[in-house]
Design a protein around this motif. Structure first.
Motif, mmCIF file in Angstrom:
data_model
loop_
_atom_site.group_PDB
_atom_site.id
_atom_site.type_symbol
_atom_site.label_atom_id
_atom_site.label_comp_id
_atom_site.label_asym_id
_atom_site.label_seq_id
_atom_site.Cartn_x
_atom_site.Cartn_y
_atom_site.Cartn_z
ATOM 1 N N PHE A 27 -12.170 0.944 6.797
ATOM 2 C CA PHE A 27 -12.122 -0.395 7.392
ATOM 3 C C PHE A 27 -11.127 -1.279 6.649
ATOM 4 O O PHE A 27 -10.402 -2.066 7.245
ATOM 5 C CB PHE A 27 -13.516 -1.022 7.360
ATOM 6 C CG PHE A 27 -13.554 -2.451 7.814
ATOM 7 C CD1 PHE A 27 -13.580 -2.762 9.162
ATOM 8 C CD2 PHE A 27 -13.563 -3.494 6.895
ATOM 9 C CE1 PHE A 27 -13.605 -4.078 9.582
ATOM 10 C CE2 PHE A 27 -13.590 -4.804 7.312
ATOM 11 C CZ PHE A 27 -13.619 -5.097 8.661
ATOM 12 N N TRP A 28 -11.092 -1.143 5.321
ATOM 13 C CA TRP A 28 -10.243 -1.984 4.482
ATOM 14 C C TRP A 28 -8.795 -1.525 4.512
ATOM 15 O O TRP A 28 -7.886 -2.258 4.141
ATOM 16 C CB TRP A 28 -10.777 -1.963 3.052
ATOM 17 C CG TRP A 28 -10.275 -3.096 2.211
ATOM 18 C CD1 TRP A 28 -9.234 -3.070 1.331
ATOM 19 C CD2 TRP A 28 -10.769 -4.435 2.192
ATOM 20 N NE1 TRP A 28 -9.063 -4.302 0.761
ATOM 21 C CE2 TRP A 28 -9.994 -5.161 1.265
ATOM 22 C CE3 TRP A 28 -11.793 -5.088 2.866
ATOM 23 C CZ2 TRP A 28 -10.218 -6.500 1.002
ATOM 24 C CZ3 TRP A 28 -12.011 -6.414 2.595
ATOM 25 C CH2 TRP A 28 -11.222 -7.107 1.670
ATOM 26 N N GLY A 29 -8.564 -0.263 4.931
ATOM 27 C CA GLY A 29 -7.211 0.266 4.987
ATOM 28 C C GLY A 29 -6.698 0.755 3.653
ATOM 29 O O GLY A 29 -5.516 0.607 3.318
ATOM 30 N N THR A 30 -7.600 1.361 2.851
ATOM 31 C CA THR A 30 -7.202 1.871 1.545
ATOM 32 C C THR A 30 -7.875 3.217 1.313
ATOM 33 O O THR A 30 -8.565 3.752 2.187
ATOM 34 C CB THR A 30 -7.576 0.867 0.427
ATOM 35 O OG1 THR A 30 -7.008 1.307 -0.810
ATOM 36 C CG2 THR A 30 -9.075 0.725 0.288
ATOM 37 N N GLY A 198 1.074 9.541 7.634
ATOM 38 C CA GLY A 198 0.432 9.508 6.323
ATOM 39 C C GLY A 198 -0.116 8.157 5.964
ATOM 40 O O GLY A 198 -0.208 7.810 4.778
ATOM 41 N N ASN A 199 -0.479 7.341 6.979
ATOM 42 C CA ASN A 199 -1.030 6.002 6.762
ATOM 43 C C ASN A 199 -0.036 5.051 6.113
ATOM 44 O O ASN A 199 -0.430 4.099 5.438
ATOM 45 C CB ASN A 199 -2.314 6.070 5.918
ATOM 46 C CG ASN A 199 -3.451 6.747 6.657
ATOM 47 O OD1 ASN A 199 -3.578 6.585 7.875
ATOM 48 N ND2 ASN A 199 -4.254 7.505 5.943
ATOM 49 N N GLY A 200 1.242 5.321 6.327
ATOM 50 C CA GLY A 200 2.271 4.411 5.840
ATOM 51 C C GLY A 200 2.419 3.216 6.765
ATOM 52 O O GLY A 200 1.770 3.114 7.814
ATOM 53 N N THR A 218 1.429 5.170 1.489
ATOM 54 C CA THR A 218 0.048 4.786 1.196
ATOM 55 C C THR A 218 -0.126 4.301 -0.244
ATOM 56 O O THR A 218 -0.755 3.272 -0.493
ATOM 57 C CB THR A 218 -0.896 5.968 1.463
ATOM 58 O OG1 THR A 218 -0.741 6.397 2.817
ATOM 59 C CG2 THR A 218 -2.344 5.558 1.243
ATOM 60 N N ALA A 219 0.440 5.046 -1.192
ATOM 61 C CA ALA A 219 0.298 4.663 -2.606
ATOM 62 C C ALA A 219 0.956 3.317 -2.879
ATOM 63 O O ALA A 219 0.437 2.498 -3.636
ATOM 64 C CB ALA A 219 0.903 5.743 -3.504
ATOM 65 N N GLN A 220 2.088 3.076 -2.243
ATOM 66 C CA GLN A 220 2.794 1.808 -2.448
ATOM 67 C C GLN A 220 2.019 0.630 -1.862
ATOM 68 O O GLN A 220 2.042 -0.467 -2.424
ATOM 69 C CB GLN A 220 4.182 1.884 -1.803
ATOM 70 C CG GLN A 220 5.121 2.875 -2.447
ATOM 71 C CD GLN A 220 6.412 3.006 -1.653
ATOM 72 O OE1 GLN A 220 6.393 3.199 -0.437
ATOM 73 N NE2 GLN A 220 7.540 2.892 -2.331
ATOM 74 N N ILE A 221 1.328 0.869 -0.746
ATOM 75 C CA ILE A 221 0.550 -0.196 -0.111
ATOM 76 C C ILE A 221 -0.513 -0.705 -1.075
ATOM 77 O O ILE A 221 -0.734 -1.912 -1.214
ATOM 78 C CB ILE A 221 -0.095 0.316 1.195
ATOM 79 C CG1 ILE A 221 0.989 0.533 2.255
ATOM 80 C CG2 ILE A 221 -1.149 -0.667 1.711
ATOM 81 C CD1 ILE A 221 0.493 1.208 3.512
ATOM 82 N N ASP A 222 -1.167 0.205 -1.773
ATOM 83 C CA ASP A 222 -2.202 -0.206 -2.724
ATOM 84 C C ASP A 222 -1.590 -0.774 -4.002
ATOM 85 O O ASP A 222 -2.054 -1.787 -4.519
ATOM 86 C CB ASP A 222 -3.106 0.983 -3.048
ATOM 87 C CG ASP A 222 -4.354 0.556 -3.795
ATOM 88 O OD1 ASP A 222 -5.200 -0.135 -3.201
ATOM 89 O OD2 ASP A 222 -4.480 0.902 -4.987
ATOM 90 N N GLU A 223 -0.546 -0.120 -4.503
ATOM 91 C CA GLU A 223 0.087 -0.571 -5.736
ATOM 92 C C GLU A 223 0.658 -1.985 -5.594
ATOM 93 O O GLU A 223 0.578 -2.800 -6.523
ATOM 94 C CB GLU A 223 1.212 0.393 -6.131
ATOM 95 C CG GLU A 223 0.721 1.750 -6.609
ATOM 96 C CD GLU A 223 1.863 2.746 -6.745
ATOM 97 O OE1 GLU A 223 3.030 2.352 -6.468
ATOM 98 O OE2 GLU A 223 1.612 3.905 -7.109
ATOM 99 N N GLN A 224 1.225 -2.269 -4.438
ATOM 100 C CA GLN A 224 1.850 -3.579 -4.220
ATOM 101 C C GLN A 224 0.902 -4.579 -3.560
ATOM 102 O O GLN A 224 1.324 -5.651 -3.137
ATOM 103 C CB GLN A 224 3.122 -3.410 -3.388
ATOM 104 C CG GLN A 224 4.174 -2.559 -4.082
ATOM 105 C CD GLN A 224 5.510 -2.597 -3.378
ATOM 106 O OE1 GLN A 224 5.905 -3.613 -2.810
ATOM 107 N NE2 GLN A 224 6.225 -1.493 -3.413
ATOM 108 N N ARG A 225 -0.367 -4.197 -3.478
ATOM 109 C CA ARG A 225 -1.419 -5.090 -2.963
ATOM 110 C C ARG A 225 -1.039 -5.654 -1.594
ATOM 111 O O ARG A 225 -1.062 -6.865 -1.382
ATOM 112 C CB ARG A 225 -1.697 -6.223 -3.959
ATOM 113 C CG ARG A 225 -2.126 -5.739 -5.340
ATOM 114 C CD ARG A 225 -2.680 -6.865 -6.168
ATOM 115 N NE ARG A 225 -1.730 -7.962 -6.329
ATOM 116 C CZ ARG A 225 -2.038 -9.167 -6.782
ATOM 117 N NH1 ARG A 225 -3.283 -9.449 -7.101
ATOM 118 N NH2 ARG A 225 -1.115 -10.103 -6.906
#
Length: 248
Positions: A27-30, A198-200, A218-225
């Motif tokens: 739901f949160w997208g992470t 890949g959820n990008g 995906t990793a960048q989305i979380d890393e860059q908030r």
């Protein structure tokens, strides 16, 4: 500064609501691992208000365990005598008459800690009035609607710099080519969004000549908030100039 001990309370709230770690993460997208980390490290400060709103609890109670658990409520009487309830954390709206609704403004502002960092918060001194019919037509719940200013020329000449935009926080799932408001490492941005394998995520500007596409894995989305605030369903645009009247 009071320590963030929200982890156990956050976990208990999900368990009480029968929400799995994977379900909340989707739901949160992470990633589920990020949510799992919150159980021990606590909900991040920049997520605290919105997580509290989603779980209908007081953000101070979630963070520290102090104060009342329940989220404070706003009771705004309409002119016809009805009462409309809305959460005062991130969901305030005031009914000015049965046909209009005042929506809260959010803005990007510097963090108290400095270091050039910003975050997106509510501006208690601003609001915008929209017809209730606009929201009903698009199935936007009043408590999910907020407003903000368009900053910069990345969406020109579609949404000009300084325009007011209305955002539906009830729609955060990406529909390719729609306009969304996002918080990107504390910055408020308005962009066309497109899903990537890949959820990008692809961020696209209307003014693509000056603002090329941005692609985030995906990793960048979380890393860059990068967090989707909601779908932009309305905007106002002020004319760039006043017309010159001839023969005066």
């Amino acid at each position: 500064m009071r320590k963030n001990t929200s982890g156990p309370r956050f976990k208990a709230l999900l368990e009480a609501a029968n929400i799995s770690t994977t379900g909340f993460a989707k739901f949160w997208g992470t990633e589920a691992q990020n949510v799992h980390n919150w159980y021990t490290r606590g909900v991040p400060a920049y997520r605290m208000e919105e997580v509290s709103r989603l779980l209908s609890v007081n953000s101070e109670w979630l963070k520290t365990g102090e104060g009342t658990k329940e989220s404070p409520q706003l009771h705004a009487p309409a002119s016809n005598g009805d009462t409309f309830d809305a959460q005062s954390v991130g969901g305030i709206y005031t009914v000015t008459n049965p046909n209009d609704i005042d929506l809260p403004f959010f803005k990007e502002t510097p963090l108290a800690t400095g270091a050039g960092k910003t975050h997106v918060i509510q501006d208690p001194e601003q609001s915008i009035r929209l017809p209730r019919a606009h929201l009903e037509k698009l199935e936007v719940r009043p408590g999910d609607a907020i407003c903000a200013h368009m900053i910069g020329n990345s969406m020109a000449e579609h949404i000009e710099d300084g325009s007011v935009v209305a955002i539906d926080r009830g729609l955060t799932q990406v529909v390719d080519g729609e306009i969304y408001a996002i918080e990107h490492d504390g910055m408020l941005r308005i962009k066309y969004l497109h899903r990537m394998p890949g959820n990008g995520l692809r961020l696209r500007s209307h003014n693509s000549a000056e603002h090329p596409d941005e692609i985030f894995r995906t990793a960048q989305i979380d890393e860059q908030r990068i967090h989707i605030l909601g779908w932009v369903f309305w905007w106002s645009t002020l004319s760039k100039r006043r017309p010159v009247v001839p023969f005066l």
